[in-house]
Design an enzyme around this catalytic site. Sequence first.
Site, short mmCIF file in Angstrom:
data_model
loop_
_atom_site.label_atom_id
_atom_site.label_comp_id
_atom_site.label_asym_id
_atom_site.label_seq_id
_atom_site.Cartn_x
_atom_site.Cartn_y
_atom_site.Cartn_z
N LYS A 1 0.82 -1.21 0.00
CA LYS A 1 0.00 0.00 0.00
C LYS A 1 0.86 1.27 0.00
O LYS A 1 0.36 2.34 -0.32
CB LYS A 1 -0.95 0.00 1.19
CG LYS A 1 -2.06 -1.03 1.06
CD LYS A 1 -3.06 -0.95 2.19
CE LYS A 1 -4.19 -1.94 2.02
NZ LYS A 1 -3.79 -3.34 2.34
C1 LIG Z 1 -4.45 -4.41 1.69
C2 LIG Z 1 -3.72 -5.70 1.67
C3 LIG Z 1 -4.11 -6.78 0.83
C4 LIG Z 1 -5.36 -6.71 -0.03
O1 LIG Z 1 -5.27 -5.81 -1.10
P1 LIG Z 1 -6.57 -5.33 -1.88
O2 LIG Z 1 -6.12 -4.31 -2.83
O3 LIG Z 1 -7.49 -4.76 -0.83
O4 LIG Z 1 -7.16 -6.53 -2.52
C5 LIG Z 1 -3.33 -7.92 0.79
N1 LIG Z 1 -2.24 -8.03 1.57
C6 LIG Z 1 -1.84 -7.05 2.40
C7 LIG Z 1 -0.63 -7.25 3.24
C8 LIG Z 1 -2.55 -5.85 2.47
O5 LIG Z 1 -2.14 -4.88 3.32
#
Ligand SMILES: *Cc1c(COP(=O)(O)O)cnc(C)c1O
Length: 439
Positions: A107
């Site tokens: 993210k």
């Molecule tokens: C947010 C997150 C996900 C999921 O991603 P999406 O875009 O919501 O599908 C998977 N793994 C981790 C470690 C995350 O922080």
Amino acid sequence: MKYYSTNHQTQPTSLAEAVTTGLAPDRGLYMPEQIKTLPQDFFENIQGMTFQQIACRVAENFFGEDIATDDLHKIVCDTLAFDCPVVNVGGDIWTLELFHGPTLAFKDVGARFMARMLAHFSKSAGCAEGKGDVNVLVATSGDTGSAVANGFLGVDGVHVFVLYPKGKVSPIQECQFTTLGRNITALEVDGTFDDCQALVKDAFADGELNAKLRLTSANSINVARFLPQSFYYFNAYARMKERGLAGNLVICVPSGNFGNITAGLFAWRMGLPVKRFIAANNANDVFLEYLKTGQYSPRPSVRTLANAMDVGAPSNFARILDLFGNSHEDICKVISGAAYTDAEISKAITDCHKTYGYTLDPHGACGWLALRDNLREGETGVFLETAHPAKFKDTVEQAIGESVTLPSRLEAFTHGEKQSVAMTAAFADFKRYLLDNAK
Ligand SMILES: *Cc1c(COP(=O)(O)O)cnc(C)c1O
């Protein structure tokens, strides 16, 4: 380029408007009106380009009409101050490591890009409207808050309010957004994550707040956060092509709100030669059920070891439907699914470590399993490793029987001083707080 809403009840709008408001007024998600295919020579030469060069070219494709090239390149290069390398895990299975950013999770890419784009538009749009800063409201159960807070730290013209449930986030997560200060305010809500989310939703729906303040969201509904996630899919392809292994590529994405995999599908629409995608889930498997039955039945989430994927109503599902003209058949041609229990996740971490010496985090473990179970003869699989295993220290250490060391940049947060504002779960209190404190 204009952005339309997946609900089609409002007029298409500008990128600046889509980014500074987040959700469309009809509650739909914004989509770019065109997804332009990249030229053949880009793909022919991509293995000779760096990640930053690739990302600049992809960014121009989306944002080139709306942001001057030099500004856009600066936004991209400031965002990608770290690498997303491809690593062999074992056999035909590779991973794209997305955890080399400041908070050790994928993210970081979207959050950092969005912060810089918002600052860009805040400068141009702010004065005209006569309002002050852009205020980003984010509810978090842990990971999103830290990525957003760190991505936006020190960015001019933007203030972030992180709402988190008191006593319900891990200490290491909490210190990643409560110790920063400056333009980041942590609000410790006496309630659950759902209460935090409800406060944020109510704020976006409140007429008085929106008349007085510029409010936006920073989760993957925001186009500025999810679209840049397409950059690293091109990098995965380039780095595999460099090794002569890009012929039959299958990309597997551990998914929760499905923003990450949707960005991959955008890359594919831009011409990225990926054969197919796999969405890997934990016990929250409404998407897998949709693939199997054609019925989409969102339901409350259940808690799992891969808790960033504990989502019962994936917000980007609307974008996937829109991308494929609501055709279940067409979706199934490109995407398949898999779902794993906590016991399977835990065993995968143990097995992968024992057999290949690679340490998975619980989210990546779902991705690894889905490739191990579904990869066909002649295919090469790349799963996205979405978080560093040290972020899920207890689960991982228990599974591998060894200790995992916290990278120093994460460890550094634990020395900061916690500063947060206590908040009740009542909307009236939150509203009063924003009116008194937001600019
Ligand atoms: C947010 C997150 C996900 C999921 O991603 P999406 O875009 O919501 O599908 C998977 N793994 C981790 C470690 C995350 O922080």
